[in-house]
Design a protein around this motif. Structure first.
Motif, PDB file in Angstrom:
ATOM      1  N   LYS A 169       0.611  -1.071  -0.282  1.00  0.00           N
ATOM      2  CA  LYS A 169       0.329   0.236  -0.246  1.00  0.00           C
ATOM      3  C   LYS A 169       0.485   1.749   0.066  1.00  0.00           C
ATOM      4  O   LYS A 169       0.497   2.211   0.081  1.00  0.00           O
ATOM      5  N   VAL A 170       2.018   1.274  -0.305  1.00  0.00           N
ATOM      6  CA  VAL A 170       3.114   2.273  -0.566  1.00  0.00           C
ATOM      7  C   VAL A 170       3.621   1.897  -1.901  1.00  0.00           C
ATOM      8  O   VAL A 170       4.014   1.252  -2.182  1.00  0.00           O
ATOM      9  N   HIS A 171       3.349   3.157  -2.208  1.00  0.00           N
ATOM     10  CA  HIS A 171       3.290   3.196  -3.986  1.00  0.00           C
ATOM     11  C   HIS A 171       4.647   4.190  -4.429  1.00  0.00           C
ATOM     12  O   HIS A 171       4.493   5.542  -3.873  1.00  0.00           O
ATOM     13  N   LYS A 172       6.285   3.487  -4.471  1.00  0.00           N
ATOM     14  CA  LYS A 172       6.765   3.962  -5.113  1.00  0.00           C
ATOM     15  C   LYS A 172       7.818   4.015  -6.412  1.00  0.00           C
ATOM     16  O   LYS A 172       6.721   2.726  -6.772  1.00  0.00           O
ATOM     17  N   THR A 173       7.803   4.965  -6.694  1.00  0.00           N
ATOM     18  CA  THR A 173       7.700   5.634  -8.072  1.00  0.00           C
ATOM     19  C   THR A 173       9.872   5.785  -8.077  1.00  0.00           C
ATOM     20  O   THR A 173       9.875   6.435  -7.425  1.00  0.00           O
ATOM     21  N   TYR A 174      10.900   5.177  -9.054  1.00  0.00           N
ATOM     22  CA  TYR A 174      12.458   4.936  -8.933  1.00  0.00           C
ATOM     23  C   TYR A 174      12.096   5.610 -10.437  1.00  0.00           C
ATOM     24  O   TYR A 174      11.729   5.260 -11.226  1.00  0.00           O
ATOM     25  N   LEU A 175      13.522   6.739 -10.780  1.00  0.00           N
ATOM     26  CA  LEU A 175      14.058   7.192 -11.454  1.00  0.00           C
ATOM     27  C   LEU A 175      15.168   5.924 -12.252  1.00  0.00           C
ATOM     28  O   LEU A 175      16.106   6.183 -10.724  1.00  0.00           O
ATOM     29  N   ALA A 176      15.459   6.193 -13.330  1.00  0.00           N
ATOM     30  CA  ALA A 176      17.163   4.850 -13.104  1.00  0.00           C
ATOM     31  C   ALA A 176      17.185   5.261 -14.908  1.00  0.00           C
ATOM     32  O   ALA A 176      16.394   5.904 -15.466  1.00  0.00           O
ATOM     33  N   ILE A 177      18.469   5.344 -14.592  1.00  0.00           N
ATOM     34  CA  ILE A 177      19.086   5.668 -16.549  1.00  0.00           C
ATOM     35  C   ILE A 177      20.198   4.208 -16.505  1.00  0.00           C
ATOM     36  O   ILE A 177      20.886   3.519 -16.133  1.00  0.00           O
ATOM     37  N   VAL A 178      19.505   4.005 -17.934  1.00  0.00           N
ATOM     38  CA  VAL A 178      20.241   2.466 -18.108  1.00  0.00           C
ATOM     39  C   VAL A 178      20.282   2.138 -19.452  1.00  0.00           C
ATOM     40  O   VAL A 178      19.989   3.022 -20.409  1.00  0.00           O
ATOM     41  N   GLU A 179      21.417   1.506 -19.651  1.00  0.00           N
ATOM     42  CA  GLU A 179      22.099   1.264 -20.908  1.00  0.00           C
ATOM     43  C   GLU A 179      20.940   0.364 -21.861  1.00  0.00           C
ATOM     44  O   GLU A 179      19.946  -0.291 -21.749  1.00  0.00           O
ATOM     45  N   ARG A 231      17.951  -3.591  -9.141  1.00  0.00           N
ATOM     46  CA  ARG A 231      18.817  -3.577 -10.313  1.00  0.00           C
ATOM     47  C   ARG A 231      18.914  -5.312 -11.017  1.00  0.00           C
ATOM     48  O   ARG A 231      19.553  -4.734 -12.477  1.00  0.00           O
ATOM     49  N   ILE A 232      18.222  -5.899 -10.262  1.00  0.00           N
ATOM     50  CA  ILE A 232      18.277  -7.314 -11.041  1.00  0.00           C
ATOM     51  C   ILE A 232      17.665  -7.693 -12.264  1.00  0.00           C
ATOM     52  O   ILE A 232      17.975  -8.339 -13.271  1.00  0.00           O
ATOM     53  N   HIS A 233      16.117  -6.763 -12.021  1.00  0.00           N
ATOM     54  CA  HIS A 233      15.881  -7.207 -13.186  1.00  0.00           C
ATOM     55  C   HIS A 233      16.152  -6.665 -14.527  1.00  0.00           C
ATOM     56  O   HIS A 233      15.580  -6.762 -15.277  1.00  0.00           O
ATOM     57  N   LEU A 234      15.988  -5.361 -13.859  1.00  0.00           N
ATOM     58  CA  LEU A 234      16.548  -5.452 -15.446  1.00  0.00           C
ATOM     59  C   LEU A 234      17.876  -5.130 -16.396  1.00  0.00           C
ATOM     60  O   LEU A 234      18.492  -5.301 -17.497  1.00  0.00           O
ATOM     61  N   SER A 235      18.861  -5.668 -15.008  1.00  0.00           N
ATOM     62  CA  SER A 235      20.353  -7.074 -15.385  1.00  0.00           C
ATOM     63  C   SER A 235      20.071  -7.669 -16.655  1.00  0.00           C
ATOM     64  O   SER A 235      20.425  -8.022 -17.443  1.00  0.00           O
ATOM     65  N   ILE A 237      17.372  -8.346 -18.140  1.00  0.00           N
ATOM     66  CA  ILE A 237      16.899  -8.213 -19.363  1.00  0.00           C
ATOM     67  C   ILE A 237      17.458  -7.331 -20.273  1.00  0.00           C
ATOM     68  O   ILE A 237      17.408  -6.714 -21.149  1.00  0.00           O
ATOM     69  N   GLY A 238      18.970  -7.103 -19.779  1.00  0.00           N
ATOM     70  CA  GLY A 238      19.310  -6.571 -20.676  1.00  0.00           C
ATOM     71  C   GLY A 238      20.052  -5.050 -20.523  1.00  0.00           C
ATOM     72  O   GLY A 238      20.635  -4.441 -21.494  1.00  0.00           O
ATOM     73  N   HIS A 239      19.655  -4.245 -19.725  1.00  0.00           N
ATOM     74  CA  HIS A 239      19.494  -3.652 -19.212  1.00  0.00           C
ATOM     75  C   HIS A 239      19.560  -2.897 -18.028  1.00  0.00           C
ATOM     76  O   HIS A 239      19.339  -2.039 -17.155  1.00  0.00           O
ATOM     77  N   PRO A 240      21.203  -3.015 -17.531  1.00  0.00           N
ATOM     78  CA  PRO A 240      21.712  -2.747 -16.612  1.00  0.00           C
ATOM     79  C   PRO A 240      21.767  -1.424 -16.672  1.00  0.00           C
ATOM     80  O   PRO A 240      21.756  -0.340 -17.492  1.00  0.00           O
ATOM     81  N   ILE A 241      21.371  -1.026 -15.078  1.00  0.00           N
ATOM     82  CA  ILE A 241      21.587   0.299 -14.718  1.00  0.00           C
ATOM     83  C   ILE A 241      23.620   1.143 -14.919  1.00  0.00           C
ATOM     84  O   ILE A 241      24.246   0.175 -14.090  1.00  0.00           O
ATOM     85  N   VAL A 242      22.936   1.925 -15.264  1.00  0.00           N
ATOM     86  CA  VAL A 242      24.303   2.548 -15.535  1.00  0.00           C
ATOM     87  C   VAL A 242      24.784   2.800 -13.683  1.00  0.00           C
ATOM     88  O   VAL A 242      24.639   3.306 -13.247  1.00  0.00           O
ATOM     89  N   GLY A 243      26.455   2.355 -14.227  1.00  0.00           N
ATOM     90  CA  GLY A 243      27.252   2.268 -12.533  1.00  0.00           C
ATOM     91  C   GLY A 243      27.045   1.646 -12.135  1.00  0.00           C
ATOM     92  O   GLY A 243      27.897   1.287 -11.059  1.00  0.00           O
ATOM     93  N   ASP A 244      26.187   0.554 -12.025  1.00  0.00           N
ATOM     94  CA  ASP A 244      25.846  -0.714 -11.808  1.00  0.00           C
ATOM     95  C   ASP A 244      26.599  -2.165 -11.674  1.00  0.00           C
ATOM     96  O   ASP A 244      26.503  -3.096 -12.854  1.00  0.00           O
ATOM     97  N   LYS A 245      27.700  -1.875 -11.612  1.00  0.00           N
ATOM     98  CA  LYS A 245      29.296  -2.703 -11.376  1.00  0.00           C
ATOM     99  C   LYS A 245      29.184  -4.160 -11.377  1.00  0.00           C
ATOM    100  O   LYS A 245      29.221  -5.485 -11.795  1.00  0.00           O
TER     101      LYS A 245
END
Length: 292
Positions: A169-179, A231-235, A237-245
Motif C-alpha cells: 500500500k506504499v506506492h514507490k516510483t524510482y528513476l533510473a538511467i539504463v543502458e 537492479r536484478i530485473h533490469l540486468s 533483460i539486458g538493460h543494467p542500470i548505469v554504474g551498477d558494476k
C-alpha cells in the motif's frame, strides 16, 4: 525476569469475556492500537514492554477474563551515537517523516555512519506518548541508491507503516538511467528473484545517445520488494542500470544512476493521502547533458 516497568504506559487493556482460550501472542495485536502485526507484538514482548497483571508478559501466556494488559514505551539504556550528517527533510510531524537519502550511506546496520544514526540530528523529538526512543526507517534503500525514505517516530506509526508495506500500500516510483533503448516503451518485468515472484512496471521517459551508445531514462514501479529487485530485473533483460558494476553495467561511473523519486501512502494517524516527489538529482542531469 525483572518486573520493573520501563518508560511511560502507552496503552492499557482490560480483558473482557472470551469466546475461547487464546494466548497473548494471538490476542495482543488485536487489542493494542499501537501494534498492528504479530511480529511487532513479539518484538514488544521480547523487549519486556508488555505487562500482564503487573508482571512482564510472555508469548506463551494464556489470556483470561479480568486480566490487565499494559504496553510501555521503549527506553534506551545507553545513549545512541548521533551521526551529524545533514539531511534534506521533505516532511515531518509528530508521527513520521520523509527524508531525502543521499547516496553512499547504508540506511541502517551495524555501522556508525548510517542514515538511521543521522535522523536524531535532523528530526524533532515526537511529543506523542508512544514515541520511539529514536526515529527509525521503516524500509531500506541500498547504499548507492538515493531518494525518498520513510521514517517512523512513534510505535503506532512504525506498526501502521509496516502493515502498509506488507500489503503493498506504499506506492514507490524510482528513476533510473539504463543502458540501451526499449521496445515496447512500457511493460511489466516479471522474473522470480531467489525463487520468489516479483514484478516491476517500467516506462521510458527519455531515450538518448552518448558517443553512439544508447541510453534510456526509466520510471520504475516495483509491485514487490525483493532485495536489489530493480537492479536484478533490469540486468536480466539486458538493460543494467548505469554504474551498477554488481549487475553488469559496462559504463564507467562512480555512482549508481538510481533514485527513489516519489512516494504515495496514507498517513498513519490521520489516514490522509500523502504524496511526495523530489527533484532529479544533479548527477542525472549531468549525465543526460553529455548527450547534447
Amino acid at each position: 525476569m525483572q518486573n520493573f516497568k520501563p518508560g511511560n504506559c502507552i496503552e492499557s487493556h482490560h480483558v473482557l469475556a472470551l469466546e475461547k482460550q487464546i494466548r497473548l501472542q494471538d490476542y495482543g495485536f488485536t487489542v493494542f492500537e499501537s501494534i498492528k502485526t504479530k511480529s511487532a507484538l513479539k518484538k514488544a514482548i521480547k523487549k519486556g514492554l508488555i505487562f500482564l497483571n503487573g508482571r512482564v508478559a510472555e508469548t506463551s501466556d494464556w489470556i483470561e477474563e479480568g486480566q490487565i494488559l499494559e504496553l510501555y514505551a521503549e527506553e534506551l539504556h545507553h545513549k545512541k551515537k548521533v551521526f551529524p550528517l545533514r539531511l534534506e527533510v521533505i516532511f515531518e510531524d509528530d508521527s513520521m517523516a520523509v527524508v531525502n537519502k543521499p547516496e553512499g550511506y547504508p540506511t541502517n546496520g551495524n555501522y556508525f555512519k548510517t542514515i538511521e544514526n543521522a535522523l536524531a540530528f535532523n528530526l524533532k523529538v515526537s511529543s506523542e506518548k508512544d514515541k520511539l526512543p529514536y526515529p527509525q526507517p521503516v524500509h531500506r534503500l541500498d547504499n548507492p541508491t538515493s531518494g525518498l525514505l520513510i521514517i517512523a517516530k512513534t510505535l503506532t506509526s512504525k506498526s501502521f507503516l509496516s502493515v502498509l508495506f506488507e500489503h503493498n500500500k506504499v506506492h514507490k516510483t524510482y528513476l533510473a538511467i539504463v543502458e540501451g533503448h526499449f521496445d515496447p516503451l512500457s511493460d511489466i518485468i516479471s522474473l522470480d528473484i531467489d525463487g520468489k515472484q516479483s514484478s516491476t512496471n517500467y516506462r521510458v521517459e527519455k531515450a538518448f545517445k552518448i558517443n553512439q551508445e544508447n541510453f534510456s531514462v526509466l520510471s520504475l514501479k516495483p509491485s514487490s520488494g525483493r532485495t536489489h529487485q530493480l537492479r536484478i530485473h533490469l540486468s536480466k533483460i539486458g538493460h543494467p542500470i548505469v554504474g551498477d558494476k554488481t549487475y553488469g553495467s559496462f559504463i564507467t561511473s562512480n555512482t549508481l544512476m538510481l533514485f527513489a523519486s516519489s512516494l504515495e501512502l496514507h498517513h498513519p494517524k490521520t489516514n490522509k493521502r500523502l504524496s511526495f516527489e523530489t527533484e532529479l538529482p544533479h548527477k542525472f542531469v549531468k549525465f543526460i547533458n553529455r548527450s547534447l
